[in-house]
Design a protein around this motif. Structure first.
Motif, PDB file in Angstrom:
ATOM      1  N   ILE A 287       0.852  -1.197   0.000  1.00 44.96           N
ATOM      2  CA  ILE A 287       0.000   0.000   0.000  1.00 44.96           C
ATOM      3  C   ILE A 287       0.884   1.242   0.000  1.00 44.96           C
ATOM      4  N   ILE A 288       0.717   2.076  -1.023  1.00 44.53           N
ATOM      5  CA  ILE A 288       1.576   3.246  -1.221  1.00 44.53           C
ATOM      6  C   ILE A 288       0.802   4.515  -0.902  1.00 44.53           C
ATOM      7  N   ASP A 289       1.388   5.369  -0.057  1.00 37.23           N
ATOM      8  CA  ASP A 289       0.713   6.634   0.237  1.00 37.23           C
ATOM      9  C   ASP A 289       1.069   7.688  -0.813  1.00 37.23           C
ATOM     10  N   LYS A 290       0.362   8.798  -0.783  1.00 37.27           N
ATOM     11  CA  LYS A 290       0.506   9.825  -1.815  1.00 37.27           C
ATOM     12  C   LYS A 290       1.886  10.473  -1.798  1.00 37.27           C
ATOM     13  N   GLU A 291       2.420  10.742  -0.612  1.00 37.46           N
ATOM     14  CA  GLU A 291       3.729  11.386  -0.529  1.00 37.46           C
ATOM     15  C   GLU A 291       4.807  10.485  -1.134  1.00 37.46           C
ATOM     16  N   THR A 292       4.719   9.198  -0.840  1.00 36.07           N
ATOM     17  CA  THR A 292       5.669   8.246  -1.405  1.00 36.07           C
ATOM     18  C   THR A 292       5.544   8.210  -2.921  1.00 36.07           C
ATOM     19  N   ALA A 293       4.323   8.199  -3.406  1.00 35.26           N
ATOM     20  CA  ALA A 293       4.092   8.166  -4.851  1.00 35.26           C
ATOM     21  C   ALA A 293       4.721   9.383  -5.532  1.00 35.26           C
ATOM     22  N   LYS A 294       4.566  10.549  -4.936  1.00 31.10           N
ATOM     23  CA  LYS A 294       5.152  11.765  -5.502  1.00 31.10           C
ATOM     24  C   LYS A 294       6.679  11.670  -5.540  1.00 31.10           C
ATOM     25  N   ASN A 295       7.247  11.126  -4.473  1.00 30.11           N
ATOM     26  CA  ASN A 295       8.707  10.965  -4.419  1.00 30.11           C
ATOM     27  C   ASN A 295       9.201   9.983  -5.480  1.00 30.11           C
TER      28      ASN A 295
ATOM     29  N   LEU B  70      -0.893  -9.709  -4.521  1.00 31.80           N
ATOM     30  CA  LEU B  70      -2.237  -9.372  -4.043  1.00 31.80           C
ATOM     31  C   LEU B  70      -2.555  -7.889  -4.175  1.00 31.80           C
ATOM     32  N   THR B  71      -1.532  -7.057  -4.168  1.00 33.04           N
ATOM     33  CA  THR B  71      -1.776  -5.609  -4.271  1.00 33.04           C
ATOM     34  C   THR B  71      -1.351  -5.032  -5.612  1.00 33.04           C
ATOM     35  N   ASN B  72      -1.230  -5.877  -6.625  1.00 32.53           N
ATOM     36  CA  ASN B  72      -0.899  -5.375  -7.966  1.00 32.53           C
ATOM     37  C   ASN B  72      -1.900  -4.331  -8.445  1.00 32.53           C
ATOM     38  N   GLY B  73      -3.163  -4.550  -8.127  1.00 34.86           N
ATOM     39  CA  GLY B  73      -4.204  -3.625  -8.573  1.00 34.86           C
ATOM     40  C   GLY B  73      -3.997  -2.230  -8.012  1.00 34.86           C
ATOM     41  N   LEU B  74      -3.626  -2.145  -6.741  1.00 36.31           N
ATOM     42  CA  LEU B  74      -3.377  -0.852  -6.117  1.00 36.31           C
ATOM     43  C   LEU B  74      -2.105  -0.216  -6.682  1.00 36.31           C
ATOM     44  N   THR B  75      -1.083  -1.049  -6.921  1.00 33.17           N
ATOM     45  CA  THR B  75       0.144  -0.538  -7.530  1.00 33.17           C
ATOM     46  C   THR B  75      -0.155   0.079  -8.890  1.00 33.17           C
TER      47      THR B  75
ATOM     48  N   GLY C   2       0.370   3.901 -10.018  1.00 34.05           N
ATOM     49  CA  GLY C   2       1.199   4.143 -11.195  1.00 34.05           C
ATOM     50  C   GLY C   2       0.475   4.982 -12.229  1.00 34.05           C
ATOM     51  N   ARG C   3      -0.793   4.680 -12.431  1.00 31.18           N
ATOM     52  CA  ARG C   3      -1.599   5.457 -13.375  1.00 31.18           C
ATOM     53  C   ARG C   3      -1.748   6.905 -12.906  1.00 31.18           C
ATOM     54  N   GLU C   4      -2.136   7.075 -11.643  1.00 32.95           N
ATOM     55  CA  GLU C   4      -2.457   8.402 -11.114  1.00 32.95           C
ATOM     56  C   GLU C   4      -1.256   9.334 -11.144  1.00 32.95           C
ATOM     57  N   TYR C   5      -0.083   8.789 -10.815  1.00 31.60           N
ATOM     58  CA  TYR C   5       1.110   9.627 -10.700  1.00 31.60           C
ATOM     59  C   TYR C   5       2.061   9.466 -11.887  1.00 31.60           C
ATOM     60  N   LYS C   6       1.607   8.704 -12.880  1.00 33.25           N
ATOM     61  CA  LYS C   6       2.400   8.494 -14.101  1.00 33.25           C
ATOM     62  C   LYS C   6       3.801   7.942 -13.776  1.00 33.25           C
ATOM     63  N   ILE C   7       3.815   6.918 -12.922  1.00 33.15           N
ATOM     64  CA  ILE C   7       5.055   6.246 -12.542  1.00 33.15           C
ATOM     65  C   ILE C   7       5.223   5.034 -13.450  1.00 33.15           C
ATOM     66  N   PRO C   8       6.363   4.881 -14.099  1.00 33.32           N
ATOM     67  CA  PRO C   8       6.559   3.722 -14.973  1.00 33.32           C
ATOM     68  C   PRO C   8       6.560   2.420 -14.186  1.00 33.32           C
ATOM     69  N   MET C   9       6.001   1.380 -14.787  1.00 32.03           N
ATOM     70  CA  MET C   9       5.883   0.071 -14.136  1.00 32.03           C
ATOM     71  C   MET C   9       6.516  -1.009 -15.005  1.00 32.03           C
ATOM     72  N   VAL C  10       7.186  -1.959 -14.359  1.00 29.00           N
ATOM     73  CA  VAL C  10       7.752  -3.109 -15.055  1.00 29.00           C
ATOM     74  C   VAL C  10       7.225  -4.387 -14.402  1.00 29.00           C
ATOM     75  N   VAL C  11       7.200  -5.453 -15.174  1.00 31.82           N
ATOM     76  CA  VAL C  11       6.664  -6.729 -14.691  1.00 31.82           C
ATOM     77  C   VAL C  11       7.809  -7.660 -14.334  1.00 31.82           C
ATOM     78  N   ASN C  12       7.949  -7.949 -13.054  1.00 35.61           N
ATOM     79  CA  ASN C  12       9.000  -8.829 -12.553  1.00 35.61           C
ATOM     80  C   ASN C  12       8.407 -10.069 -11.907  1.00 35.61           C
ATOM     81  N   THR C  13       9.253 -11.076 -11.728  1.00 36.18           N
ATOM     82  CA  THR C  13       8.784 -12.330 -11.130  1.00 36.18           C
ATOM     83  C   THR C  13       9.227 -12.538  -9.700  1.00 36.18           C
ATOM     84  N   ASP C  14      10.307 -11.851  -9.264  1.00 35.38           N
ATOM     85  CA  ASP C  14      10.877 -12.168  -7.952  1.00 35.38           C
ATOM     86  C   ASP C  14      11.217 -13.660  -7.916  1.00 35.38           C
ATOM     87  N   THR C  15      11.836 -14.122  -8.982  1.00 36.12           N
ATOM     88  CA  THR C  15      12.130 -15.556  -9.133  1.00 36.12           C
ATOM     89  C   THR C  15      13.018 -16.086  -8.013  1.00 36.12           C
TER      90      THR C  15
END
Length: 219
Positions: free
Chosen positions: A127-135, A153-158, A162-175
Motif C-alpha cells: 500500500i503506497i501513500d501519496k507522498e511516497t508516490a510523488k517521491n 495481491l496488491t498489484n491492482g493498487l500498484t 502508477g496510473r495516477e502519478y504516471k510512474i513507470p511500471m515493469v513486470v518482474n517475477t521475484d524468481t
C-alpha cells in the motif's frame, strides 16, 4: 522478448546458480535479467561481486545480465545510505523490498526508498501513500507489478498509483525457483489480470523496460 529485473540465486534464498538461471530465462524468451539477491549491510558487497562475476555468462548466452541487489528488511532510514553504498560498490541496479502485505516489512520502507536517487525499483510495495508516490515520480523510481504469489495481491493498487502519478511500471517475477520464471505471454496475463489495458500492458512489457535500461546507462 522478456525483461525481468528482479531474480534471486543460491547466493540468497534462490534455488539456481546464475548460469542455470540465465539459461532457463533464455529458453523462455528473456532478453535481459537482473540478479538481485537479498542484501543488507552485512552482505551487499559479496552479493554485488558475485553478480558482477556472473556477467561473464553474457559472452556465451545471448542474454543481458544486470548485476544488482535487493535491499531487504533494511531499517527504513538506512535505505538511502545503503543504496548509495551499493551503487558505489558497482551495483548496476538497486531494488528495494517494499512493504508487501504478506511480510512484516517495517513501515516507512516505501517512503525512505522513494527518497533515494540510487533506488531504481520499488518491488511489491503493498500500500503506497501519496507522498511516497510523488517521491517515486520525482526520483524516477519504477514500480513493480509482480507475478510472485502473495506479493501480487496488491498489484491492482500498484497499478492505480502508477496510473495516477504516471510512474513507470515493469513486470518482474521475484524468481526464486525454476517454476517462477515466466514467458512473455504469461507476463501479459499478469498485466491484464491486475486491470491493465492492452496499451498499458505493452508499455509495461516493452517500453518501460527500455526506459529503465536507459536510466541505468545500459541502453
Amino acid at each position: 522478448m522478456r525483461y525481468d529485473f528482479h531474480m534471486h540465486t543460491v547466493y540468497s534464498d534462490g534455488e539456481l546458480i546464475p548460469s542455470e538461471l540465465a539459461r532457463r530465462a533464455k529458453v523462455l524468451g528473456h532478453k535481459v535479467i537482473a540478479i538481485t539477491d537479498h542484501g543488507d549491510f552485512s552482505n551487499y558487497k559479496e552479493l554485488i561481486e558475485k553478480a558482477l562475476l556472473s556477467k561473464e555468462i553474457e559472452k556465451y548466452l545471448d542474454i543481458k545480465i544486470i548485476a544488482g541487489v535487493e535491499l531487504t528488511h533494511v531499517p527504513p532510514k538506512a535505505i538511502p545510505k545503503l543504496a548509495r553504498k551499493a551503487k558505489d560498490c558497482g551495483a548496476e541496479i538497486v531494488v528495494v523490498h517494499g512493504e508487501t502485505i504478506v511480510e512484516p516489512v517495517e513501515e516507512g520502507t516505501n517512503y525512505y526508498a522513494s527518497m533515494s536517487e540510487d533506488v531504481d525499483i520499488l518491488a511489491h510495495p503493498g500500500i503506497i501513500d501519496k507522498e511516497t508516490a510523488k517521491n517515486l515520480k520525482e526520483n524516477n523510481i519504477f514500480l513493480e507489478i509482480t507475478s510472485r504469489r502473495g506479493h501480487s495481491l496488491t498489484n491492482g493498487l500498484t497499478l492505480k498509483i502508477g496510473r495516477e502519478y504516471k510512474i513507470p511500471m515493469v513486470v518482474n517475477t521475484d524468481t526464486h525457483s525454476p517454476k517462477d520464471i515466466i514467458n512473455f505471454e504469461f507476463a501479459k496475463k499478469v498485466c491484464l489480470g491486475c486491470g491493465m489495458t492492452e496499451k498499458e500492458a505493452e508499455k509495461a512489457l516493452k517500453e518501460y523496460p527500455k526506459e529503465l535500461l536507459k536510466k541505468l546507462g545500459l541502453l
